[in-house]
Design an enzyme around this catalytic site. Structure first.
Site, PDB file in Angstrom:
ATOM      1  N   ASP A 156       0.814  -1.214   0.000  1.00  0.00           N
ATOM      2  CA  ASP A 156       0.000   0.000   0.000  1.00  0.00           C
ATOM      3  C   ASP A 156       0.847   1.263   0.000  1.00  0.00           C
ATOM      4  O   ASP A 156       1.516   1.575   0.981  1.00  0.00           O
ATOM      5  CB  ASP A 156      -0.921   0.003   1.224  1.00  0.00           C
ATOM      6  N   ASP A 201      -1.566   5.867  -6.707  1.00  0.00           N
ATOM      7  CA  ASP A 201      -1.857   4.996  -5.575  1.00  0.00           C
ATOM      8  C   ASP A 201      -2.009   3.552  -6.029  1.00  0.00           C
ATOM      9  O   ASP A 201      -2.689   3.273  -7.023  1.00  0.00           O
ATOM     10  CB  ASP A 201      -3.139   5.486  -4.888  1.00  0.00           C
TER      11      ASP A 201
END
Length: 437
Positions: free
Chosen positions: A111, A316
């Site tokens: 992440d 992201d």
């Protein structure tokens, strides 16, 4: 499914080779850990997770200046009402990492939108289901708890103490899930390469959307992320390449740390800084082209970060569908629609407002899409990165969405097939086509 053939799309046959060594680990999409689920069900779940994540990232950016000026909570008590500033949504890609000495291997969520590294630990007050056994810190020779009041404990946005004077961490997520436990240091092993003294949350009370994975490897820009902690060893550089999940290729997705993570094919754009929030990777989006022509009305000013830390564009790994601020999305979408008037339209689906029925067709022409970033860096998207299948009936949708928030997010569907390079030492982000080779 029809055999799709696309016009106006470039093909670059440049193999990526690098004689330097690097730490490389394989990535798996979280759907690989799902059983007895149809492709349609998995896709719908992916979109549901995406909505949660985008809401949380947006709220995180909007409240950044509040957290920046807040005082960490210290004391003997630590309750669930203390909310960490490092909240985010669910991750989409897993990697397998050894934790402890001897290493116990487990799936961890990759992440770039969060910082804290954590894993579920025994004894569990409450743990969700994971593929591997729960990590037992008592069986690790390298596990060490962090004491209260130490500089490492104070790096947490919020921290507390237990009866043993050990530092307690907590991370809360946008859907109401969370992880709470003892802050510690531990050794992580990446395919034989050991990294010692990594600050890690040992979670004894965990709820969330991470079912299947044992924890999370935070790759953000914050001071407690794995790249920041290991920056001296890997030069502040890492990259990943995400393979299209729907393709038949045998090439794996991967994440790489070190100098060799910087692809020789990459073109670079400056890594921007949000003075109110240090977790996200910001870059400058200057415009978008459709069919070889810049879309009128889309200007760099639409994507600027304001004095309060709002707005901007981040890239992201855990967001699937790219979100663009609505003032930019609408002319972009309209330009794409104008180039596809010969295709049969289909009903809207979930967050997608531009869909097509491609049943019975074998050759389909769509306009090219190029994202333009600062310093002249272009991201020429292959058609499968912006027109995606949503079911088994040849329904395809334009894989972008508008947002009322000022924050725009480049998602992982658009990143598929590119090697994305994060060079914090050089304050730059690289984009390399055909980067999974």
């Amino acid at each position: 499914m029809p055999d799709l053939s696309w016009s106006e799309s470039e093909t670059l046959n440049l193999p990526e080779t690098d004689s330097k060594t690097a730490v490389t680990v394989r990535l798996e999409h979280r759907d690989a850990l799902a059983f007895n689920a149809t492709p349609e069900a998995l896709f719908n779940l992916r979109l549901e997770r995406d909505v949660v994540r985008v809401k949380t990232l947006t709220a995180m950016a909007a409240s950044a200046h509040v957290r920046r000026n807040s005082t960490p909570a210290h004391g003997k008590d630590f309750s669930s009402s203390i909310i960490s500033g490092l909240s985010q949504g669910s991750g989409e890609y897993f990697t397998r990492i050894g934790v402890g000495t001897p290493p116990k291997y487990a799936y961890m969520v990759l992440d770039t939108g969060s910082d804290i590294v954590w894993i579920q630990c025994s004894p569990c007050r409450k743990c969700y289901t994971q593929t591997d056994p729960i990590f037992d810190p008592k069986k690790s020779e390298s596990y060490a708890s962090v004491s209260c009041g130490t500089p490492l404990c104070r790096r947490l946005d919020t921290s507390g103490c237990n009866k043993r004077k050990s530092c307690i961490y907590q991370v809360s997520y946008g859907d109401g899930s969370f992880t709470v436990g003892e802050f510690s240091t531990e050794t992580l092993t990446f395919r034989g390469t050991k990294i010692g003294n990594v600050a890690l949350g040992c979670g004894h009370d965990n709820e969330g959307l991470f079912i299947g994975a044992a924890g999370l490897l935070g790759l953000g820009r914050g001071k407690l992320s794995f790249p920041s902690q290991s920056g001296r060893r890997f030069g502040g550089k890492f990259s990943y390449c995400l393979v299209d999940r729907s393709s038949k290729t045998s090439k794996p997705s991967s994440v790489m740390f070190g100098e060799s993570a910087v692809s020789r094919l990459a073109v670079f754009t400056p890594m921007l800084t949000n003075p109110k929030l240090d977790t996200f990777y910001y870059l400058q989006l200057t415009g978008i082209s459709v069919g070889g022509t810049r879309v009128p009305g889309i200007t760099p000013s639409m994507f600027q970060i304001d004095a309060q830390g709002n707005g901007g564009v981040i890239i992201d790994s855990g967001t699937s569908v790219t979100r663009l601020t609505r003032s930019a999305y609408l002319p972009f979408r309209d330009a794409f629609r104008a180039g596809t008037t010969d295709l049969k339209r289909a009903p809207d689906f979930a967050l997608f407002d531009t869909c097509y029925d491609l049943s019975g067709q074998t050759v389909i022409k769509v306009p090219t899409v190029v994202l333009h970033f600062g310093s002249g860096t272009d991201m020429n998207l292959p058609p499968e990165n912006y027109l995606i299948s949503i079911d088994s009936k040849a329904s395809f949708c334009f894989a972008f969405a508008g947002t009322m928030s000022g924050l725009s997010i480049i998602g992982n569907i658009q990143q598929q097939g590119f090697r994305i390079v994060f060079d914090s030492a050089g304050s730059r982000i690289g984009i390399a086509p055909h980067g999974c080779a």
